[in-house]
Design an enzyme around this catalytic site. Structure first.
Site, short mmCIF file in Angstrom:
data_model
loop_
_atom_site.label_atom_id
_atom_site.label_comp_id
_atom_site.label_asym_id
_atom_site.label_seq_id
_atom_site.Cartn_x
_atom_site.Cartn_y
_atom_site.Cartn_z
N ARG A 174 0.80 -1.23 0.00
CA ARG A 174 0.00 0.00 0.00
C ARG A 174 0.83 1.28 0.00
O ARG A 174 0.30 2.35 -0.20
CB ARG A 174 -0.98 -0.01 1.17
CG ARG A 174 -0.35 0.07 2.52
CD ARG A 174 -1.36 -0.33 3.57
NE ARG A 174 -0.67 -0.84 4.72
CZ ARG A 174 -0.50 -0.16 5.85
NH1 ARG A 174 -1.03 1.03 5.97
NH2 ARG A 174 0.18 -0.68 6.84
N ASP A 200 -3.91 -0.11 -2.49
CA ASP A 200 -4.51 -0.26 -1.17
C ASP A 200 -5.39 -1.50 -1.27
O ASP A 200 -6.39 -1.51 -1.99
CB ASP A 200 -5.33 1.00 -0.84
CG ASP A 200 -6.02 0.86 0.50
OD1 ASP A 200 -6.17 -0.29 0.99
OD2 ASP A 200 -6.41 1.89 1.07
N GLU A 218 13.12 -26.74 18.71
CA GLU A 218 13.72 -25.51 18.22
C GLU A 218 14.50 -24.84 19.34
O GLU A 218 14.10 -24.92 20.50
CB GLU A 218 12.63 -24.53 17.78
CG GLU A 218 11.76 -25.05 16.66
CD GLU A 218 10.76 -23.98 16.26
OE1 GLU A 218 11.13 -23.13 15.44
OE2 GLU A 218 9.64 -23.97 16.78
N ASP A 253 0.73 -23.66 16.09
CA ASP A 253 1.83 -23.11 15.30
C ASP A 253 2.65 -24.21 14.63
O ASP A 253 3.14 -24.05 13.52
CB ASP A 253 2.73 -22.27 16.20
CG ASP A 253 3.83 -21.54 15.42
OD1 ASP A 253 3.50 -20.91 14.41
OD2 ASP A 253 5.01 -21.62 15.82
N HIS A 280 3.07 -28.82 10.70
CA HIS A 280 4.33 -29.50 10.38
C HIS A 280 4.40 -30.94 10.92
O HIS A 280 4.75 -31.87 10.20
CB HIS A 280 5.53 -28.71 10.89
CG HIS A 280 5.51 -27.26 10.47
ND1 HIS A 280 5.10 -26.85 9.22
CD2 HIS A 280 5.85 -26.12 11.12
CE1 HIS A 280 5.20 -25.53 9.13
NE2 HIS A 280 5.64 -25.07 10.27
N LYS A 318 9.68 -24.73 21.76
CA LYS A 318 10.63 -23.63 21.53
C LYS A 318 11.63 -23.64 22.68
O LYS A 318 11.33 -24.13 23.78
CB LYS A 318 9.89 -22.28 21.55
CG LYS A 318 8.71 -22.22 20.59
CD LYS A 318 9.07 -21.54 19.29
CE LYS A 318 7.89 -21.31 18.39
NZ LYS A 318 7.75 -22.28 17.29
C1 BG6 Z 1 6.98 -21.90 11.39
C2 BG6 Z 1 6.52 -21.53 12.78
O1 BG6 Z 1 5.92 -22.41 10.65
O2 BG6 Z 1 8.01 -22.87 11.48
C3 BG6 Z 1 7.68 -21.02 13.59
O3 BG6 Z 1 5.53 -20.52 12.71
C4 BG6 Z 1 8.82 -22.02 13.59
O4 BG6 Z 1 7.28 -20.76 14.94
C5 BG6 Z 1 9.17 -22.43 12.16
O5 BG6 Z 1 9.93 -21.45 14.23
C6 BG6 Z 1 10.16 -23.58 12.16
O6 BG6 Z 1 10.60 -23.81 10.86
P1 BG6 Z 1 11.99 -24.53 10.56
O7 BG6 Z 1 12.03 -24.67 9.07
O8 BG6 Z 1 13.05 -23.62 11.13
O9 BG6 Z 1 11.97 -25.84 11.27
#
Ligand code: BG6
Length: 490
Positions: free
Chosen positions: A50, A92, A215, A234, A239, A339
């Site tokens: 925008r 926009d 992570e 998340d 995943h 995390k």
């Molecule tokens: C994302 C999440 O989809 O994947 C993040 O929103 C996460 O919170 C990330 O850190 C991890 O991805 P990768 O490829 O680093 O394992």
């Protein structure tokens, strides 16, 4: 079979071109594809946002993002070729009449329009309506979006309905970046191209399977988004469930999108529901407190910048998942993701069953089971833990020792560059190959299962269990698997 040159050039239009996703991921991935010579020479890329901006300024901004987020040397010649593809359009996104401007940059006669929605889903409706009003779309056009596709079944259906009002399902490319990772794709090869695994891949030989996505990162700078989301939505809803479906699905008839999607959906439908009746026994929620990561002190979740100190959002989840079908009856899948854990590690460990009788009791009271360890990241590769005789003639007994058959991708495929998930998926979206993208039904099925857990947690109303940053999660996670007389892979 199409080779890379027979794909039609595209008009890639990035909505949200000045946003975080574009700066951190999209430009750099596109640049890597450019370096590898994988983008059609005639493909053009238009950034839409925008703010007012000249093309030159936009190109400079891309250059800056590349310098900031890329580790490779930026070759001047490639950069010039790359920059020549870009144009910038100020729109926009809430004003439908402004989408007409797109017609000045796209060429539907020679190029396929690929619309990348790199914006928050609350803008999807206006973008879809604006695109429809502009007359720029045709049957070949595509749209690409990625998570969060909703925060529960209802909101994901709303997003999918909005998109479906303008795009047919075959035109929609939903990204889970894990499906672009080489090692996740290699699961298909491992399972369906190797007879040792095809015949042994079921409850007769497998005891249980562990999937860990740990992570090191905390919530750095995105506390507000994450706090509304939590680790279940998340990471696990997408995943981990994607990895699980690849591990658990039946052999698809071929590699076509429809065959793969339908096998994945069958797995998702067979997941035993976790409800308020069994949630306490089957799941653990955790939240990190301050601790040390590789010797460096790091703050707890509630001490991160912008934190609401009363938050009960989970940054760690562990659970036992059962799949109610013929192949997996009685084989638990243990999933954990968090995390600020001790180290970054995404791996699958398949524990085979113990042998019924041990003739090597000089070495082991009971024989340790074989393990197949699939390292998805880092140190991509596959290991098989086996027992072998220790060489030597002095000892009259046959003495055994655990050894590893080790296939490290970086050693065995030294000359093959390993691309990241985004590069692969953007390339496939430009090629129009839907195999690695998620179908609507898949996402909604995953939400149905996850919603039940989320609702059960809400009903329980318990705080997440604390764990020190830099560890493997709360003690309760150890207890979860120990209740079944098993332990997490160290
Ligand atoms: C994302 C999440 O989809 O994947 C993040 O929103 C996460 O919170 C990330 O850190 C991890 O991805 P990768 O490829 O680093 O394992």
């Amino acid at each position: 079979m199409k080779d890379k040159k027979t794909f039609k050039p595209c008009d890639l239009v990035i909505f949200g071109a000045l946003g975080d996703l574009s700066r951190r991921k999209l430009f750099i991935s596109l640049f890597r594809l450019e370096m590898a010579g994988l983008i059609e020479p005639e493909t053009r890329i238009t950034g839409v946002d925008r703010h007012a901006m000249e093309n030159d300024e936009f190109v400079q901004l891309i250059h800056k993002s590349l310098q900031e987020f890329s580790s490779e040397v930026l070759d001047e010649e490639v950069l010039a070729r790359f920059a020549a593809r870009f144009a910038y359009l100020q729109i926009d996104l809430t004003q439908l009449d402004q989408y007409q401007k797109l017609n000045s940059v796209i060429d539907p006669e020679t190029r396929v329009m690929v619309n990348y929605f790199a914006v928050s889903p609350f803008l999807f409706k206006s973008i879809c309506q604006g695109l429809a009003a502009s007359g720029a779309l045709n049957d070949e056009s595509r749209m690409v979006m990625e998570k969060p596709i909703g925060h529960d079944l209802k909101s994901s259906q709303e997003i999918n309905d909005v998109v479906a009002s303008v795009f047919k399902e075959s035109q929609v490319f939903r990204i889970d970046h894990y499906l672009g990772k080489e090692t996740v794709l290699n699961l298909l090869a491992l399972r369906f191209a190797n007879s040792i695994f095809t015949t042994n891949w079921n409850h007769n030989t497998i005891d249980h399977i562990q999937i860990t996505v740990a992570e090191e990162v905390g919530i750095e700078g995105r506390w507000e988004y994450f706090d509304k989301t939590g680790q279940l939505r998340d990471m696990l809803q997408n995943h981990l469930l994607q990895i699980l479906t690849f591990i658990a699905m039946e052999p698809p008839a071929n590699l076509e999108a429809a065959s793969i999607h339908s096998e994945k959906i069958k797995v998702l439908k067979a997941l035993r529901p976790i409800t308020k009746r069994n949630v306490e026994e089957k799941t653990v929620r955790g939240q990190y407190s301050s601790g040390y990561l590789k010797g460096v002190p790091v703050p707890g979740y509630l001490e991160e910048e912008g934190a609401n100190t009363a938050s009960t959002t989970e940054s760690f989840v562990a659970m036992r998942v059962d799949i109610d079908n013929w192949r997996w009856a009685g084989v638990p899948f243990y999933l954990r993701t968090g995390k600020r854990m001790q180290s970054k590690c995404t791996e699958i460990v398949v524990y085979f069953k113990q042998l019924p009788h041990n003739i090597f009791d000089d070495s082991f009271r009971s024989l340790p089971p074989n393990k197949l360890i699939i390292h998805l990241q880092p140190n991509e590769g596959v290991e098989i833990e086996m027992l072998n005789k220790i060489p030597g003639i002095e000892d009259p007994h046959i003495k055994l020792q655990k050894t590893k058959l080790d296939l490290s991708f970086s050693d065995d495929f030294k000359n093959n560059r390993i691309f990241g998930g985004y590069e692969k998926l953007i390339l496939e979206a430009l090629r129009g190959n839907p195999t690695l993208f998620l179908s609507r039904e898949e996402i909604e099925q995953a939400w149905t299962w996850v919603d039940s857990i989320q609702n059960a947690w809400k009903h329980m109303n318990a705080k997440p269990k604390p764990y020190a940053a830099g560890t493997w999660g709360p003690i309760a996670s150890v207890a979860l698997i120990a209740r079944d007389s098993r332990a997490w892979e160290e």
